[in-house]
Design an enzyme around this catalytic site. Sequence first.
Site, PDB file in Angstrom:
ATOM      1  N   TYR A 151       5.167   8.634  -5.460  1.00 27.89           N
ATOM      2  CA  TYR A 151       4.658   9.086  -4.166  1.00 27.89           C
ATOM      3  C   TYR A 151       4.087   7.896  -3.409  1.00 27.89           C
ATOM      4  O   TYR A 151       3.778   6.859  -3.998  1.00 27.89           O
ATOM      5  CB  TYR A 151       3.595  10.182  -4.341  1.00 27.89           C
ATOM      6  CG  TYR A 151       2.375   9.720  -5.095  1.00 27.89           C
ATOM      7  CD1 TYR A 151       1.261   9.215  -4.422  1.00 27.89           C
ATOM      8  CD2 TYR A 151       2.337   9.778  -6.477  1.00 27.89           C
ATOM      9  CE1 TYR A 151       0.147   8.776  -5.111  1.00 27.89           C
ATOM     10  CE2 TYR A 151       1.223   9.354  -7.172  1.00 27.89           C
ATOM     11  CZ  TYR A 151       0.130   8.847  -6.492  1.00 27.89           C
ATOM     12  OH  TYR A 151      -0.966   8.411  -7.174  1.00 27.89           O
TER      13      TYR A 151
ATOM     14  N   SER B 250       2.165   4.982  -8.182  1.00 26.06           N
ATOM     15  CA  SER B 250       2.644   5.261  -6.834  1.00 26.06           C
ATOM     16  C   SER B 250       3.289   4.011  -6.263  1.00 26.06           C
ATOM     17  O   SER B 250       3.495   3.034  -6.956  1.00 26.06           O
ATOM     18  CB  SER B 250       1.493   5.699  -5.924  1.00 26.06           C
ATOM     19  OG  SER B 250       0.537   4.663  -5.881  1.00 26.06           O
TER      20      SER B 250
ATOM     21  N   LYS C   9      14.499   6.911   5.232  1.00 31.98           N
ATOM     22  CA  LYS C   9      14.882   5.811   4.349  1.00 31.98           C
ATOM     23  C   LYS C   9      14.355   4.499   4.905  1.00 31.98           C
ATOM     24  O   LYS C   9      14.495   4.210   6.092  1.00 31.98           O
ATOM     25  CB  LYS C   9      16.403   5.734   4.201  1.00 31.98           C
ATOM     26  CG  LYS C   9      16.864   4.586   3.300  1.00 31.98           C
ATOM     27  CD  LYS C   9      18.312   4.700   2.868  1.00 31.98           C
ATOM     28  CE  LYS C   9      19.280   4.414   3.968  1.00 31.98           C
ATOM     29  NZ  LYS C   9      20.646   4.171   3.448  1.00 31.98           N
TER      30      LYS C   9
END
Length: 116
Positions: A58, A25, A9
């Site tokens: 992503y 992305s 994270k």
Amino acid sequence: MNIEVLKSKIHRVKVTEAELHYVGSVTIDAELLEAANMIEGEKVQIVNINNGERIETYTIKGEKGSGVVCLNGPAARKVQVGDVIIIISYASMDFDEAKGFKPSVIFPDADNKLPK
């Protein structure tokens, strides 16, 4: 039995750019990616603190030390430059392995830099 658990994270970074006309992305400063144990191409969830939006995309490796956090393509419609977001990745692992797993969590400063 496998379960999904928090793997990495990046907690509370500021969006520095939003590029709608891009393939899609999130571009993230390579230093932040490395510190969070994330790799280019990894699936991530983006949680926008400012508006509550949650999206999946992503990662793309950005210039190291630049502080860049840029939402690209359709994701650019879900943020504004200056929004604060959390970037999360998950891993699937065996239940017993997950009990002892420790995620990588980083807390960049207001300029998207790692505290010294």
